[in-house]
Enzyme design. Structure first.
Site, PDB file in Angstrom:
ATOM      1  N   SER A   1       0.792  -1.238   0.000  1.00  0.00           N
ATOM      2  CA  SER A   1       0.000   0.000   0.000  1.00  0.00           C
ATOM      3  C   SER A   1       0.821   1.283   0.000  1.00  0.00           C
ATOM      4  O   SER A   1       0.241   2.371  -0.084  1.00  0.00           O
ATOM      5  CB  SER A   1      -0.972  -0.004   1.183  1.00  0.00           C
TER       6      SER A   1
ATOM      7  N   TYR B   1     -11.071   2.035   4.842  1.00  0.00           N
ATOM      8  CA  TYR B   1      -9.958   1.760   3.927  1.00  0.00           C
ATOM      9  C   TYR B   1     -10.435   0.848   2.803  1.00  0.00           C
ATOM     10  O   TYR B   1     -10.891  -0.266   3.053  1.00  0.00           O
ATOM     11  CB  TYR B   1      -8.857   1.088   4.728  1.00  0.00           C
TER      12      TYR B   1
ATOM     13  N   ASN C   1      -9.347  -0.511  -1.145  1.00  0.00           N
ATOM     14  CA  ASN C   1      -8.448  -0.540  -2.297  1.00  0.00           C
ATOM     15  C   ASN C   1      -9.136  -0.046  -3.565  1.00  0.00           C
ATOM     16  O   ASN C   1      -8.482   0.461  -4.475  1.00  0.00           O
ATOM     17  CB  ASN C   1      -7.926  -1.963  -2.504  1.00  0.00           C
TER      18      ASN C   1
ATOM     19  N   GLY D   1       2.941  -0.937   3.962  1.00  0.00           N
ATOM     20  CA  GLY D   1       2.285  -1.825   3.012  1.00  0.00           C
ATOM     21  C   GLY D   1       2.608  -3.270   3.318  1.00  0.00           C
ATOM     22  O   GLY D   1       3.709  -3.577   3.789  1.00  0.00           O
TER      23      GLY D   1
END
Length: 381
Positions: A76, A182, A184, A323
């Site tokens: 991330s 959160y 993606n 990440g």
């Protein structure tokens, strides 16, 4: 006009410190390995100069330590690069932060209330295509990204449009702009936004705006490319097949399943150069950098970065994004002015239960305390 950034000149100002000069850092990364990880690469830039070190091993069954200039998947941290490109396009007058995303990407029929800012700050409410985890324990799955099903399909190609369309078949997490979650999917939409506005691929825009100007030759936008450039450390995944535990090397995989949620590859040197240039005002005009680092209340998430207080030890504020992806973890921390940075890679044996999540948090906190004089608690994302 933004300052031109010359990474080679910047490096000339840094004094290299050997491992003997910073035994506390070498001890810290060795303790991370001892807690169950395979290997660590660490790079620190602070008032004492630059320190680079590694501990553990590059791969299972091999005694060789991780190279200090090794490539790894950054998970991330990709979001920080992607958010920076979007904001650079805002600076060029090609995107408006408060514009409805549907004006740029009408084909998805997005809620008109969803703005560009909401994508970057995870306040759109759009379902996370890798699955949603609700407070009451309910899990709504997305694409396969763990277990035997992922292992067997880890070279499959997904297109970003496909990931978005999957997410849009699921219920919104909340009304746009009314909460934080959160997702993606927000960053895959950001990629499609970049490509629509620029008429170029994300890789081309990343090269034009960040990688080229900063000389980040070790950073890759892979799209569907499964290989990692040499030198690199190895990552592994442990899974169950017919009641038997198996471990497979997942260093090579097609990262299109995560896309701009976390597909990029880099090095600790390039992550340092990037975050120090970004925070130092070399990539964005001051007003947009300020917007990027303005945290959402209680969550501490800006536009592609976490904004964290290092606690009562006087360390102050740090800007970060970590990440984690399939046996790789990446750390990227900086002071708000870019003068002090910590960038690191950890390679390990991953599993569906994410059994190393707690040791990862402890390891991260230990390194942050050592370098910044405070503590931070953040899971890989």
């Amino acid at each position: 006009m933004m300052n031109q950034f010359n990474p080679s000149e910047n490096m000339k100002e840094k004094r290299f410190a050997s491992g003997q000069d910073r035994p506390e850092l070498q001890k810290a990364i060795q303790e991370i390995v001892d807690s169950g990880f395979l290997g660590v690469q660490l790079r620190v830039h602070d008032e004492q100069g630059e320190w680079v070190g590694s501990a553990g091993v590059s791969k299972l069954g091999d005694a060789a330590k991780p190279p200090t200039n090794g490539h790894f998947r950054i998970g991330s941290n990709t979001k920080t690069f992607t958010a920076t490109v979007v904001l650079q396009l805002v600076a060029e007058g090609r995107i408006g932060l408060e514009d409805p995303v549907v004006e740029y990407l009408p084909e998805f029929g997005l809620d008109r209330r969803i703005t560009v800012r909401m994508l970057l700050q995870h306040t759109s409410g759009v379902f996370n295509f890798t699955g949603e985890y609700y407070e009451d324990g309910t899990v709504v799955p997305g694409i396969p990204w763990k277990g035997l099903e992922w292992v067997d399909n880890r070279f499959k190609t997904y297109r970003p449009e496909e990931l978005v369309q999957l997410a849009l078949t699921k219920p919104m997490r909340f009304e746009p702009g009314t909460g934080w979650s959160y997702s993606n999917t927000n960053y895959v939409l950001a990629r499609l936004l970049i490509e629509k506005v620029s008429g170029s691929s994300l890789a081309e825009e990343m090269q034009r705006l960040i990688l080229g100007p900063l000389g980040l030759s070790g950073t890759v936008v892979p799209d569907t490319q499964p290989m990692i450039p040499e030198p690199h450390v190895h990552a592994y995944y442990r899974y169950e097949d017919a009641g038997e535990q198996k471990t497979v090397d997942v260093t090579s995989q097609n990262p299109s399943w995560i896309s701009t949620g976390g597909d990029m590859i880099s090095t600790t040197q390039d992550l340092h150069t990037f975050i120090s240039a970004l925070m130092g005002g070399k990539l964005l005009p001051a007003p947009l950098l300020a917007e990027m680092c303005k945290p959402y209340p209680k969550i501490g998430y800006g536009l592609g970065v976490f904004v964290q207080d290092t606690g009562s030890n006087g360390g102050g504020t740090i800007i970060t994004h970590n990440g984690g992806i399939s046996g790789y973890a990446a750390l990227m921390y900086s002071t708000p002015d870019g003068s002090k940075t910590l960038t690191a890679s950890i390679n390990y044996v991953d599993d569906a239960a994410m059994s190393l999540a707690v040791p990862f948090q402890k390891a991260t906190q230990r390194l942050v305390e050592e370098v910044f004089g405070g503590g931070a608690d953040q899971s890989p994302g």
